[in-house]
Design a protein around this motif. Sequence first.
Motif, mmCIF file in Angstrom:
data_model
loop_
_atom_site.group_PDB
_atom_site.id
_atom_site.type_symbol
_atom_site.label_atom_id
_atom_site.label_comp_id
_atom_site.label_asym_id
_atom_site.label_seq_id
_atom_site.Cartn_x
_atom_site.Cartn_y
_atom_site.Cartn_z
ATOM 1 N N PHE A 1 42.108 39.537 29.720
ATOM 2 C CA PHE A 1 42.516 39.930 31.059
ATOM 3 C C PHE A 1 43.699 39.085 31.531
ATOM 4 C CE2 PHE A 1 42.404 39.582 35.676
ATOM 5 C CZ PHE A 1 42.375 40.920 36.049
ATOM 6 N N ALA A 2 43.605 37.760 31.339
ATOM 7 C CA ALA A 2 44.662 36.861 31.824
ATOM 8 C C ALA A 2 46.011 37.198 31.195
ATOM 9 C CB ALA A 2 44.283 35.405 31.548
ATOM 10 N N SER A 3 46.057 37.342 29.884
ATOM 11 C CA SER A 3 47.337 37.616 29.228
ATOM 12 C C SER A 3 47.864 39.002 29.592
ATOM 13 C CB SER A 3 47.208 37.457 27.714
ATOM 14 O OG SER A 3 46.278 38.382 27.199
ATOM 15 N N LYS A 4 46.982 39.958 29.755
ATOM 16 C CA LYS A 4 47.382 41.327 30.116
ATOM 17 C C LYS A 4 48.119 41.363 31.451
ATOM 18 C CE LYS A 4 45.380 45.874 30.975
ATOM 19 N NZ LYS A 4 44.163 46.679 30.976
ATOM 20 N N HIS A 5 47.729 40.480 32.392
ATOM 21 C CA HIS A 5 48.316 40.494 33.733
ATOM 22 C C HIS A 5 49.243 39.307 33.990
ATOM 23 C CE1 HIS A 5 46.027 43.955 34.997
ATOM 24 N NE2 HIS A 5 44.981 43.428 34.407
ATOM 25 N N GLY A 6 49.604 38.572 32.924
ATOM 26 C CA GLY A 6 50.545 37.468 33.064
ATOM 27 C C GLY A 6 49.983 36.272 33.806
ATOM 28 N N LEU A 7 48.674 36.073 33.731
ATOM 29 C CA LEU A 7 48.038 34.945 34.404
ATOM 30 C C LEU A 7 47.927 33.763 33.457
ATOM 31 C CD1 LEU A 7 45.107 36.840 36.165
ATOM 32 C CD2 LEU A 7 47.422 36.425 37.023
ATOM 33 N N ASP A 31 32.649 26.615 38.639
ATOM 34 C CA ASP A 31 33.573 27.683 38.262
ATOM 35 C C ASP A 31 33.972 27.560 36.797
ATOM 36 O OD1 ASP A 31 33.434 28.486 40.875
ATOM 37 O OD2 ASP A 31 35.393 27.713 41.446
ATOM 38 N N HIS A 32 34.003 28.707 36.117
ATOM 39 C CA HIS A 32 34.356 28.791 34.704
ATOM 40 C C HIS A 32 35.273 29.987 34.486
ATOM 41 C CE1 HIS A 32 30.957 26.072 34.152
ATOM 42 N NE2 HIS A 32 30.269 26.907 34.916
ATOM 43 N N GLU A 33 35.849 30.071 33.305
ATOM 44 C CA GLU A 33 36.699 31.211 32.927
ATOM 45 C C GLU A 33 37.761 31.475 33.984
ATOM 46 O OE1 GLU A 33 36.327 32.426 29.881
ATOM 47 O OE2 GLU A 33 34.600 31.115 29.614
ATOM 48 N N LEU A 34 38.425 30.436 34.396
ATOM 49 C CA LEU A 34 39.392 30.481 35.490
ATOM 50 C C LEU A 34 40.771 30.917 34.986
ATOM 51 C CD1 LEU A 34 40.089 29.602 38.440
ATOM 52 C CD2 LEU A 34 40.490 27.332 37.527
ATOM 53 N N ALA A 35 41.368 31.872 35.698
ATOM 54 C CA ALA A 35 42.747 32.304 35.431
ATOM 55 C C ALA A 35 43.447 32.450 36.776
ATOM 56 C CB ALA A 35 42.772 33.619 34.665
ATOM 57 N N THR A 36 44.719 32.104 36.805
ATOM 58 C CA THR A 36 45.450 32.156 38.075
ATOM 59 C C THR A 36 46.903 32.547 37.836
ATOM 60 O OG1 THR A 36 45.902 30.934 40.111
ATOM 61 C CG2 THR A 36 46.025 29.689 38.057
ATOM 62 N N GLY A 37 47.562 33.026 38.881
ATOM 63 C CA GLY A 37 48.961 33.413 38.788
ATOM 64 C C GLY A 37 49.373 34.190 40.023
ATOM 65 N N THR A 45 43.520 34.829 41.679
ATOM 66 C CA THR A 45 42.633 33.946 40.938
ATOM 67 C C THR A 45 41.455 34.789 40.467
ATOM 68 O OG1 THR A 45 43.231 32.070 42.343
ATOM 69 C CG2 THR A 45 41.247 31.829 41.027
ATOM 70 N N VAL A 46 41.089 34.606 39.207
ATOM 71 C CA VAL A 46 39.945 35.296 38.621
ATOM 72 C C VAL A 46 39.047 34.228 38.022
ATOM 73 C CG1 VAL A 46 39.212 36.989 36.890
ATOM 74 C CG2 VAL A 46 41.385 37.299 38.093
ATOM 75 N N LEU A 47 37.748 34.335 38.273
ATOM 76 C CA LEU A 47 36.844 33.322 37.737
ATOM 77 C C LEU A 47 35.416 33.825 37.664
ATOM 78 C CD1 LEU A 47 35.005 31.986 40.242
ATOM 79 C CD2 LEU A 47 37.210 31.045 40.827
ATOM 80 N N VAL A 165 36.469 43.423 30.136
ATOM 81 C CA VAL A 165 37.856 43.404 30.600
ATOM 82 C C VAL A 165 38.120 44.639 31.460
ATOM 83 C CG1 VAL A 165 40.269 43.534 29.845
ATOM 84 C CG2 VAL A 165 38.676 42.023 28.667
ATOM 85 N N GLU A 166 37.530 45.766 31.084
ATOM 86 C CA GLU A 166 37.716 46.992 31.859
ATOM 87 C C GLU A 166 37.146 46.843 33.266
ATOM 88 O OE1 GLU A 166 36.387 46.933 28.735
ATOM 89 O OE2 GLU A 166 38.103 47.779 27.658
#
Length: 186
Positions: A1-7, A31-37, A45-47, A165-166
Amino acid sequence: FASKHGLVYLGSADEHYEPIAGVTLGKLSSDHELATGAVDGHDITVLNREIKLDGQALNWHIVQLSTDTLLPHIFIDGHSHNSDIYKKVFAGTGHYRNIDSTMSSILSHFPAHFKTYTDIKNINVVPEHISQNLLNLIYNHGYNLDYELDEHYVRVLNLTDKISVEQLDDMFVLAQHLVASTEETL
């Protein structure tokens, strides 16, 4: 998910991480599986937030987008949880009240599927900040999810141990539409 949306994928939170606020944040959360951008001018932020309540681990997957609109703190439960969970979660957040009657004045059938709560100090300003369009988006596209509007943020939450991911993509797209709705009507 992170790479797909440039996070930027950060994994677990460290001491430099400023956690997402809201009703799920507390002394017993991690908090785990943290992605931001940033996407389309909005911070994202997704977590995965784990909370331990009465020896039970609860996992919320959260997608948070920033908005230019200042919103009162509102929590919308998509009826997928035991109400005792939220009584315990709300215990540390202030004087939250159910405002289903207010929501029914905006969209009459909304409370049949969603329970809505806000701090007692926000009860009178909710109708100024919640549009029929926003409630229709939630009603038509986001059943069994939870939502939190809080200052300059919109959060979509999914209480589940595993998420695809979907599903994250669907939550992200819905959050984008909700942010657009807050910015166009208010």
